[in-house]
Design an enzyme around this catalytic site. Sequence first.
Site, mmCIF file in Angstrom:
data_model
loop_
_atom_site.group_PDB
_atom_site.id
_atom_site.type_symbol
_atom_site.label_atom_id
_atom_site.label_comp_id
_atom_site.label_asym_id
_atom_site.label_seq_id
_atom_site.Cartn_x
_atom_site.Cartn_y
_atom_site.Cartn_z
ATOM 1 N N SER A 25 18.234 -35.325 -78.107
ATOM 2 C CA SER A 25 17.711 -34.822 -79.386
ATOM 3 C C SER A 25 17.761 -33.305 -79.469
ATOM 4 O O SER A 25 17.312 -32.722 -80.460
ATOM 5 C CB SER A 25 16.267 -35.294 -79.581
ATOM 6 O OG SER A 25 15.448 -34.846 -78.513
ATOM 7 N N ASN A 112 5.229 -37.721 -74.731
ATOM 8 C CA ASN A 112 4.730 -38.404 -75.919
ATOM 9 C C ASN A 112 3.662 -37.587 -76.646
ATOM 10 O O ASN A 112 3.721 -37.407 -77.868
ATOM 11 C CB ASN A 112 4.161 -39.781 -75.544
ATOM 12 C CG ASN A 112 5.219 -40.702 -74.971
ATOM 13 O OD1 ASN A 112 6.402 -40.378 -74.966
ATOM 14 N ND2 ASN A 112 4.792 -41.862 -74.491
ATOM 15 N N THR A 157 8.219 -37.966 -127.106
ATOM 16 C CA THR A 157 7.883 -39.176 -126.366
ATOM 17 C C THR A 157 9.070 -40.113 -126.554
ATOM 18 O O THR A 157 9.680 -40.150 -127.634
ATOM 19 C CB THR A 157 6.598 -39.850 -126.882
ATOM 20 O OG1 THR A 157 6.787 -40.263 -128.242
ATOM 21 C CG2 THR A 157 5.403 -38.914 -126.783
ATOM 22 N N SER A 279 33.591 -24.150 -115.150
ATOM 23 C CA SER A 279 34.472 -25.277 -114.845
ATOM 24 C C SER A 279 35.789 -24.762 -114.296
ATOM 25 O O SER A 279 36.242 -23.672 -114.646
ATOM 26 C CB SER A 279 34.717 -26.095 -116.117
ATOM 27 O OG SER A 279 35.817 -26.961 -115.949
ATOM 28 N N LYS A 285 32.983 -23.598 -120.372
ATOM 29 C CA LYS A 285 31.818 -24.253 -119.789
ATOM 30 C C LYS A 285 30.918 -23.268 -119.040
ATOM 31 O O LYS A 285 31.366 -22.343 -118.391
ATOM 32 C CB LYS A 285 32.246 -25.346 -118.800
ATOM 33 C CG LYS A 285 32.945 -26.542 -119.416
ATOM 34 C CD LYS A 285 31.970 -27.470 -120.103
ATOM 35 C CE LYS A 285 31.018 -28.114 -119.130
ATOM 36 N NZ LYS A 285 31.679 -28.924 -118.103
ATOM 37 N N ASN A 287 27.792 -24.306 -116.507
ATOM 38 C CA ASN A 287 27.131 -25.498 -115.975
ATOM 39 C C ASN A 287 25.773 -25.184 -115.349
ATOM 40 O O ASN A 287 25.636 -24.195 -114.622
ATOM 41 C CB ASN A 287 28.015 -26.167 -114.931
ATOM 42 C CG ASN A 287 29.337 -26.637 -115.511
ATOM 43 O OD1 ASN A 287 29.404 -27.033 -116.672
ATOM 44 N ND2 ASN A 287 30.394 -26.586 -114.708
ATOM 45 N N TYR A 319 4.072 -45.502 -77.870
ATOM 46 C CA TYR A 319 5.261 -44.729 -78.226
ATOM 47 C C TYR A 319 6.515 -45.578 -78.052
ATOM 48 O O TYR A 319 6.634 -46.362 -77.125
ATOM 49 C CB TYR A 319 5.372 -43.469 -77.355
ATOM 50 C CG TYR A 319 6.521 -42.573 -77.777
ATOM 51 C CD1 TYR A 319 6.346 -41.622 -78.762
ATOM 52 C CD2 TYR A 319 7.788 -42.705 -77.207
ATOM 53 C CE1 TYR A 319 7.390 -40.807 -79.176
ATOM 54 C CE2 TYR A 319 8.840 -41.896 -77.611
ATOM 55 C CZ TYR A 319 8.641 -40.954 -78.593
ATOM 56 O OH TYR A 319 9.681 -40.165 -78.997
ATOM 57 N N GLN A 324 11.828 -40.826 -82.236
ATOM 58 C CA GLN A 324 12.703 -39.650 -82.190
ATOM 59 C C GLN A 324 13.351 -39.421 -83.554
ATOM 60 O O GLN A 324 13.729 -38.295 -83.891
ATOM 61 C CB GLN A 324 13.781 -39.835 -81.122
ATOM 62 C CG GLN A 324 14.722 -38.646 -80.978
ATOM 63 C CD GLN A 324 15.617 -38.772 -79.759
ATOM 64 O OE1 GLN A 324 15.161 -38.670 -78.621
ATOM 65 N NE2 GLN A 324 16.896 -39.027 -79.995
ATOM 66 N N LYS A 327 12.127 -36.682 -86.733
ATOM 67 C CA LYS A 327 12.264 -35.230 -86.842
ATOM 68 C C LYS A 327 13.316 -34.779 -87.848
ATOM 69 O O LYS A 327 13.071 -33.870 -88.649
ATOM 70 C CB LYS A 327 12.545 -34.629 -85.472
ATOM 71 C CG LYS A 327 11.389 -34.808 -84.508
ATOM 72 C CD LYS A 327 11.767 -34.463 -83.098
ATOM 73 C CE LYS A 327 10.760 -35.054 -82.146
ATOM 74 N NZ LYS A 327 10.689 -36.534 -82.229
#
Length: 462
Positions: A25, A112, A157, A279, A285, A287, A319, A324, A327
Amino acid sequence: MTEKQTWSQRFESALHPAIARFNASISFDIELIEYDITGSQAHAKMLAHTGIISHAEGEALFSGLEQVRQEYRQGQFQPGIDAEDVHFAVEKRLTEIVGDVGKKLHTARSRNDQVGTDTRLYLRDQIHQIRQLLRDFQTVLVDIAEKNVETLIPGYTHLQRAQPLSLAHHLLAYFQMAQRDWERLADVYSRVNISPLGCGALAGTTFPIDRHYTAKLLDFDHVYANSLDGVSDRDFAIEFLCAASIIMVHLSRLSEEVILWASEEFRFVTLKDSCATGSSIMPQKKNPDVPELVRGKTGRVFGHLQAMLVIMKGLPLAYNKDLQEDKEGIFDSVNTVKACLEAMTILLQEGLEFRHQRLATAVTEDFANATDVADYLAARGVPFREAYNIVGKVVKTSIAAGKLLKDLQLEEWQQIHPAFAADIYEAISPRQVVAARNSYGGTGFVQVRQAIINARTQLGVS
């Protein structure tokens, strides 16, 4: 074959290289290195404090760990795949610096409870940073709102024109969402800030440790009361990912509105060059890349929340290596939320301009004042449901005639109902429609100005 690891005297041979890479890891948990060092320094102090090691050994471990920290910061310590994880990497380098006393660091501790401590220290720090970014975002919303209390914008709405609003009121809705995010993270923090250090692998330890001492050194509010729970709990991670997901929901909703507002169909805002792209084949354009990316990145954070829930749902105590996998999702969610908050804050502050003339015209183009006609009649004694039905017929006939309510002559109004008088035109003007909604929390200008004062007060709370 790779070099045998610290734990591998039980084994006849080292891991297969592919399995070593699969198992390792270090490529991502290196993110935790400074938190690992901080946690280890507290552990070393506790070992000396309780007499498990001598004070001289404790001082040697503490200073050696600080050297590892400085080497890492200066780029002189960059552990690779052979280290397996950040914890072994730090311990190995520490032992190279201070000698055999470095091997005593892991007394009364397991990876752990160590990784659980590191992750909580990391999240604590990141929650503080995200909350500050939320404050920056909120500040910009209030700044823009303060300049646009009497700027009107159509309210919707079902994505249909509903009633006109103060633009400030609209923006302050996002302030309130962000305020809940800020408060929610504080609540999450309270459960992040519990120390698992000293829980060991799962059952505690035979050494006379002082878990409350290390918790105090590391500014934890509490310690886990059950060692099994301490090493296996990831509720705090799930809660953080949930809070992060809700932040992204709010940013994505605002992003969608900005994208709509910037379109030719709405034309409520103009995107500035600093926060837009063009573009590759269509030169006209411009964007809205920032809000589109925020909207897209929202799915990543949702995915990490779902992944964490799935990881946890079938794990027996205590554990398991599955943990692992927590993370990378946490790290990516932290980075994504921080980047999106920063980008949206810049976009609002520097990247768009509201088109005030277009907005002023937009609120006169529809029947969003129909409810105010019904309210007008209700205020003059007509039961609201009856007034509602009367106005519904008026709208229907006006549409057929190609007219808006403001275009009706007074005689036409009075044919509809004798309660109508000349003041109906003022009552249904967009500005008056907004100003009249003066109930607490409403879009009336008086309420919005007070809401801005209240928001400034909230921003002053740390």
